[in-house]
Write a protein that holds these residues in place. Structure first.
Motif, PDB file in Angstrom:
ATOM      1  N   VAL A   1       0.852  -1.178   0.000  1.00 34.66           N
ATOM      2  CA  VAL A   1       0.000   0.000   0.000  1.00 34.66           C
ATOM      3  C   VAL A   1       0.896   1.238   0.000  1.00 34.66           C
ATOM      4  N   GLY A   2       0.765   2.080  -1.022  1.00 35.51           N
ATOM      5  CA  GLY A   2       1.606   3.267  -1.122  1.00 35.51           C
ATOM      6  C   GLY A   2       0.923   4.370  -1.899  1.00 35.51           C
ATOM      7  N   ASP A   3       1.628   5.520  -1.991  1.00 39.70           N
ATOM      8  CA  ASP A   3       1.010   6.671  -2.647  1.00 39.70           C
ATOM      9  C   ASP A   3       1.948   7.449  -3.556  1.00 39.70           C
TER      10      ASP A   3
ATOM     11  N   ALA B   1       4.704  -6.415  -5.784  1.00 40.14           N
ATOM     12  CA  ALA B   1       3.790  -7.113  -4.880  1.00 40.14           C
ATOM     13  C   ALA B   1       2.775  -7.939  -5.662  1.00 40.14           C
ATOM     14  N   ASP B   2       2.233  -8.949  -4.997  1.00 36.87           N
ATOM     15  CA  ASP B   2       1.165  -9.737  -5.620  1.00 36.87           C
ATOM     16  C   ASP B   2      -0.060  -8.867  -5.858  1.00 36.87           C
ATOM     17  N   VAL B   3      -0.322  -7.964  -4.906  1.00 33.75           N
ATOM     18  CA  VAL B   3      -1.423  -7.012  -5.038  1.00 33.75           C
ATOM     19  C   VAL B   3      -0.908  -5.634  -4.638  1.00 33.75           C
ATOM     20  N   GLY B   4      -0.856  -4.714  -5.587  1.00 36.79           N
ATOM     21  CA  GLY B   4      -0.454  -3.349  -5.294  1.00 36.79           C
ATOM     22  C   GLY B   4      -1.680  -2.474  -5.078  1.00 36.79           C
ATOM     23  N   MET B   5      -1.716  -1.746  -3.956  1.00 39.52           N
ATOM     24  CA  MET B   5      -2.840  -0.866  -3.650  1.00 39.52           C
ATOM     25  C   MET B   5      -2.334   0.568  -3.542  1.00 39.52           C
ATOM     26  N   ALA B   6      -2.865   1.457  -4.371  1.00 40.55           N
ATOM     27  CA  ALA B   6      -2.443   2.852  -4.380  1.00 40.55           C
ATOM     28  C   ALA B   6      -3.490   3.734  -3.736  1.00 40.55           C
ATOM     29  N   ILE B   7      -3.031   4.679  -2.905  1.00 39.03           N
ATOM     30  CA  ILE B   7      -3.923   5.677  -2.332  1.00 39.03           C
ATOM     31  C   ILE B   7      -4.403   6.600  -3.449  1.00 39.03           C
ATOM     32  N   GLY B   8      -5.693   6.863  -3.487  1.00 40.34           N
ATOM     33  CA  GLY B   8      -6.270   7.629  -4.589  1.00 40.34           C
ATOM     34  C   GLY B   8      -5.689   9.006  -4.768  1.00 40.34           C
TER      35      GLY B   8
ATOM     36  N   ALA C   1       2.074   5.955  -9.272  1.00 44.60           N
ATOM     37  CA  ALA C   1       1.672   4.936  -8.297  1.00 44.60           C
ATOM     38  C   ALA C   1       0.320   4.332  -8.663  1.00 44.60           C
ATOM     39  N   ILE C   2      -0.611   5.176  -9.067  1.00 41.41           N
ATOM     40  CA  ILE C   2      -1.949   4.699  -9.438  1.00 41.41           C
ATOM     41  C   ILE C   2      -1.879   3.797 -10.658  1.00 41.41           C
ATOM     42  N   GLU C   3      -1.015   4.162 -11.615  1.00 40.28           N
ATOM     43  CA  GLU C   3      -0.858   3.351 -12.825  1.00 40.28           C
ATOM     44  C   GLU C   3      -0.226   2.005 -12.492  1.00 40.28           C
ATOM     45  N   ALA C   4       0.698   1.996 -11.544  1.00 36.54           N
ATOM     46  CA  ALA C   4       1.413   0.767 -11.203  1.00 36.54           C
ATOM     47  C   ALA C   4       0.577  -0.195 -10.368  1.00 36.54           C
ATOM     48  N   ALA C   5      -0.415   0.321  -9.671  1.00 31.40           N
ATOM     49  CA  ALA C   5      -1.170  -0.494  -8.719  1.00 31.40           C
ATOM     50  C   ALA C   5      -2.219  -1.370  -9.393  1.00 31.40           C
ATOM     51  N   ASP C   6      -2.595  -2.440  -8.708  1.00 28.62           N
ATOM     52  CA  ASP C   6      -3.674  -3.319  -9.157  1.00 28.62           C
ATOM     53  C   ASP C   6      -5.029  -2.836  -8.637  1.00 28.62           C
ATOM     54  N   ILE C   7      -4.989  -2.181  -7.477  1.00 25.95           N
ATOM     55  CA  ILE C   7      -6.205  -1.692  -6.827  1.00 25.95           C
ATOM     56  C   ILE C   7      -5.971  -0.243  -6.399  1.00 25.95           C
ATOM     57  N   VAL C   8      -6.945   0.619  -6.645  1.00 26.54           N
ATOM     58  CA  VAL C   8      -6.842   2.025  -6.243  1.00 26.54           C
ATOM     59  C   VAL C   8      -7.870   2.297  -5.151  1.00 26.54           C
ATOM     60  N   LEU C   9      -7.404   2.823  -4.030  1.00 25.99           N
ATOM     61  CA  LEU C   9      -8.288   3.180  -2.915  1.00 25.99           C
ATOM     62  C   LEU C   9      -8.743   4.620  -3.125  1.00 25.99           C
TER      63      LEU C   9
END
Length: 569
Positions: free
Chosen positions: A448-450, A461-468, A474-482
């Protein structure tokens, strides 16, 4: 543009000096003196005097003198790479990173890496490589189909043989065969019905329908899931790696307390602070000025009125100084006070120690060589951070901090929210390496990063979560966007994934069970005893009903609610 400007400025300065030296040489050859001679004498006198001072200082333990070398000693905001808002002190010979922000003074920069060799380009390349290297998730339906489909074909052939051969040799009564039909045609209808009723359409719909509904529900809850792979992997997560600044914390320094250590009034203390710190661009200075102006209103002062400051100077990596009226004011850290021979009392030292344990930064204020007071500055935790970490533990998921900040601050944050392990003072590639290290131990890892600095770890990571509210990279690299920037949605993403995978498994069980029960009926098992058979058109209707039942099962995910403990505030 900024780098070019500094280089161009320095080039013009050097070229101008050369012109003065050449002009003075020609003037002296003519036994005359002009402005060029004066400039050459002035610059050389300052330079060679400084060399003399330097040599004498090196050969004497007691000598102190002032040199006149032109120096440039700034601080650079490298938050785009490190994720930390606190600027980094830069001295001659230090490396700087393209795209970071020089917050004070003038830097002469030599480009050692350009184009694809720059730090940012290497991070982007790492992101792209990691994305391409990700293996596609093998769908359970594919594995089932590889076995199920051949079995159905064999079952259909055996059904045809089981009715055709006995019918030809008269092993069952002739009246079992409908009029206008022979044994071959009856056997063929049974075989076709087996193929039709066992058609794995429902099996094929089990995953995509559930993923589609879950993705829609996730979006409505503020969790943007980029495809089924991320949704499927999230349910296996056993450890979550958190960035600190902007992820666990708000990312904006604020003053939590201000104290006096002398006989100055609070109003004087605030006025002196505002006067000097208002000229600084440092994030901590901005936080201090905001706090001081807010509290100064209590004394009836206008927050727009800022006392004049003279001789303002930035002490790189230490603080700022200036004169307010007849008073000399210093605002900065312990290093600045020691450099200016300002004594620190035991009371001041105790105040600093108490705040450092709490991962707070102390900003000291000296007036006329005496500590007047101090501010305690912190980057506050997000209010939901502790609750989220606790809920993760209840789900059997451990947590880690991976940050570029110092170990003391990271450890204090970890202790406050209950995080299991700390990985501090690391660069972007170090975060990615930590993720890979955990994966090599057999763990499914979520990151989880921003920031840009988090993007290598997000894709590793198996699952990348980016802070919205994070960076586009970071958002482009992530699998899930919060999307809502809330850490609670880390729980939502994992819990929704678990619920979805349970629903997919239920869909598989239902689809396979329906087919397995329908195939014997289609093969004519009941026909000898009840006269009931399943013609191909009716088998097709049953197959469609199976698909409808699976879709209906997936639609039940629309009833999903966040875990109750996460919703409580």
């Amino acid at each position: 543009m900024e780098i070019f400007f500094f280089f161009f400025y320095n080039h013009l300065t050097t070229a101008a000096l050369v012109r003065f030296y050449v002009g003075s040489y020609h003037a002296l050859r003519r036994r005359s003196a002009n402005m060029d001679v004066l400039v050459a004498l002035g610059t050389n006198a300052a330079y060679f005097y400084s060399v003399y001072i330097l040599i004498k200082a090196l050969t004497s333990d007691t000598f102190q003198g002032q040199d006149f070398f032109e120096t440039r000693q700034s601080y650079v905001n490298e938050s785009m790479i490190t994720g930390e808002a606190k600027p980094v002190d830069k001295s001659p010979g230090d490396k700087v990173i393209g795209g970071t922000i020089n917050e004070n003074g003038c830097l002469l920069i030599k480009a050692t890496h350009v184009g694809s060799d720059t730090a940012l380009s290497q991070i982007v390349q790492l992101v792209e490589t990691a994305q391409l290297a990700k293996a596609p998730v093998q769908k359970l339906a594919d594995h089932i189909s590889r076995v199920f489909v051949p079995l159905v074909v064999v079952a259909a052939f055996l059904t045809w043989m089981g009715w055709f051969v006995p019918g030809e040799v008269g092993l069952y009564p002739r009246h079992w065969i409908p009029k206008a039909m022979n044994a071959f045609e009856l056997a063929l209808q049974f075989a076709i019905s087996v193929l039709v009723v066992a058609c794995p359409c429902a099996l094929g719909l089990a995953t995509p329908t559930a993923v589609m509904v879950a993705s829609g529900m996730g979006a409505s809850q503020g969790v943007l899931i980029k495809g089924g792979d991320a949704l499927e992997k999230a349910h296996k997560v056993k450890v979550v790696v958190f960035d600190k600044t902007g992820t666990l914390t708000v990312g904006k320094p604020v003053v939590v307390s201000a104290v006096l250590f002398s006989d100055f009034t609070m109003e004087e203390f605030y006025d002196m602070t505002i006067a000097v710190e208002s000229s600084s661009e440092h994030p901590l200075a901005k936080a201090v000025v905001k706090h001081a102006k807010k509290l100064r209103k209590k004394f009836g002062s206008n927050d727009e009125e800022v006392p004049d400051v003279k001789d303002f100077e930035v002490q790189v990596g230490a603080g700022v100084s200036g004169k307010v009226g007849e008073r000399t004011v210093l605002v900065g850290n312990k290093r600045l006070m020691h450099a200016c021979n300002v004594p620190l009392s035991s009371e001041v030292e105790r105040y600093m120690s108490e705040n450092e344990i709490l991962a707070r930064t102390c900003v000291l204020v000296s007036i006329d060589g005496k500590i007047a007071g101090a501010y305690s500055v912190t980057d506050p935790l997000k209010p939901e951070a502790k609750r989220v970490i606790s809920f993760l533990h209840s789900m059997g998921i451990s947590s880690i901090i991976a940050t570029g900040d110092n170990l003391a601050t990271a450890t204090a944050i970890a202790n406050e929210v209950g995080i299991d392990e700390v990985f501090a003072e690391t660069d972007p590639l170090g975060k990615a390496d930590k993720v890979k290290e955990l994966q090599m131990k057999g763990m499914t890892v979520a990151m989880v990063g921003d920031g840009i600095n988090d993007s290598p770890a997000l894709v590793a990571a198996d699952v990348g979560m980016a802070i919205g509210a994070g960076t586009d990279v970071a958002i482009e690299a992530a699998d899930i966007v919060l999307v809502k920037n809330s850490l609670e949605d880390v729980i939502t993403a994992i819990d929704l994934s678990r619920k979805t995978m349970s629903r997919i498994r239920l869909n598989y069980i239902w689809a396979l069970g329906y087919n397995i029960l329908g195939m014997p009926v289609a093969a004519g098992v009941l026909y000898p005893f009840t006269g009931i058979r399943l013609p191909p058109w009716l088998a097709g209707a049953c197959m469609a009903a199976s698909s409808i039942s699976v879709v209906s099962s997936s639609l039940l995910l629309q009833l999903y609610k966040k875990p109750l403990n996460v919703q409580c505030i």
